[in-house]
Design a protein around this motif. Sequence first.
Motif, PDB file in Angstrom:
ATOM      1  N   PRO A  57       0.848  -1.201   0.000  1.00  0.00           N
ATOM      2  CA  PRO A  57       0.000   0.000   0.000  1.00  0.00           C
ATOM      3  C   PRO A  57       0.886   1.256   0.000  1.00  0.00           C
ATOM      4  N   CYS A  99       1.101   3.768   1.897  1.00  0.00           N
ATOM      5  CA  CYS A  99       1.679   4.154   3.196  1.00  0.00           C
ATOM      6  C   CYS A  99       2.988   3.412   3.434  1.00  0.00           C
ATOM      7  N   CYS A 105      -6.003   1.432   9.082  1.00  0.00           N
ATOM      8  CA  CYS A 105      -5.898   2.676   8.287  1.00  0.00           C
ATOM      9  C   CYS A 105      -6.280   3.898   9.129  1.00  0.00           C
ATOM     10  N   MET A 113      -3.428   4.786  11.210  1.00  0.00           N
ATOM     11  CA  MET A 113      -2.340   5.323  10.360  1.00  0.00           C
ATOM     12  C   MET A 113      -2.614   6.785  10.047  1.00  0.00           C
ATOM     13  N   ARG A 114      -3.888   7.093   9.765  1.00  0.00           N
ATOM     14  CA  ARG A 114      -4.250   8.480   9.444  1.00  0.00           C
ATOM     15  C   ARG A 114      -4.026   9.375  10.658  1.00  0.00           C
ATOM     16  N   CYS A 139      -0.697   8.299   6.857  1.00  0.00           N
ATOM     17  CA  CYS A 139      -1.469   8.016   5.639  1.00  0.00           C
ATOM     18  C   CYS A 139      -2.120   9.287   5.131  1.00  0.00           C
ATOM     19  N   CYS A 156      -7.429   4.396  -0.002  1.00  0.00           N
ATOM     20  CA  CYS A 156      -7.448   3.149  -0.778  1.00  0.00           C
ATOM     21  C   CYS A 156      -8.870   2.603  -0.702  1.00  0.00           C
ATOM     22  N   PRO A 175      -3.908  -1.905   6.069  1.00  0.00           N
ATOM     23  CA  PRO A 175      -2.873  -2.058   5.037  1.00  0.00           C
ATOM     24  C   PRO A 175      -2.683  -3.507   4.582  1.00  0.00           C
TER      25      PRO A 175
END
Length: 350
Positions: A240, A242, A315, A318-319, A324, A328, A334
Amino acid sequence: MKAEPLRVALTTDDYARYPFLPDALRVVRELGLTLEELGETPLGLQILENARGKILSVIENGTYPPPGGDYRLEVSAFTTALLILSQVGDRALTEKFAVAFSKRVFESIEQDAVRRPELLLYLATVFGWSLRAGSGGISIHFKDYVYAQPEFTGPWKLVNRPLSSGYVEVGWRELARLLQTGVKKYVARLVESASVDPSVVPERLYAVVEEVSQKWAKTRSEVLAYAQAGYRKGDATAFPPCTRALLEDIKSGKNLTHSARFALASFLLSVGFSVEETLEVFKASPDYREDLARYQVEHIAGLRGSRTKYTPYKCDNMRSLGLCRWNCQGVKHPLQFFYRAVRGRPPRVE
Ligand code: SF4
């Protein structure tokens, strides 16, 4: 104080949905089937075939099949699957099986959280957890909470939860989620304790052990080859965005933050990189120190400390960590991106 095992009226349907429960296992013991009979009698062969199907479903689709109508077959096949996994002796396969099984069981736990919450309390006592009723709901001892917490960020982080005399208050849905992790770890322990001397394993059962080992080795090597090719080539469809961005940062000599290192190491270990291969990737870091990096990577791989193998952040996490800036399509994790790419269907990235 540990909670006393609750008395809950269990049905045969419960045995099929929760085949790891001591009561369910007792019912199967009462069948009196011996190890030798597993590969010989019609019933034994049926159980063996069902157990084989369950493990192959986990390897091929990542899912544990829904329970069938015959609870005796369901529980016997589950215990036989544990025996097969113990003979295969691959920690990663046991982990994959335990994860898939716990996801299937979570469906039942979620339903019971609404219609029979006492069953959740019973499950918790089977795991030896300490619970108590609070004014606002259920509280769980912080040690059991930490043992089973599914995430270490956001609302799940212990420092973000009110603590009262060592107990953490949780809602029924949260308890259900904690129990899912409990099921996963419980099943992994059952596999460890299911070992028998290979010399007494009947031939038919051993043939299944061999078949499963070969299938698993092939799947692992295909996935790993794909991941490593992606890493070597910087293949746009392998990882991905990221993860690719983190690899680029390392290659260009940037120092990664602690959470970025965790995200990258846990991702690589999850797709099959060994500790050594993961360390190789981190060697490009300007502040690389073999002893520290090895300690951290082995910890994430579950080889140290609590022996928990950590999964990469979702995700959303991650954000919120600033790792990120993409979207996606249809992806929440991920690893989901990666496995879709492995199947030739990489998600669209915006
Ligand atoms: S949406 Fe998820 S998989 Fe995609 S880049 Fe962001 S964190 Fe990675």
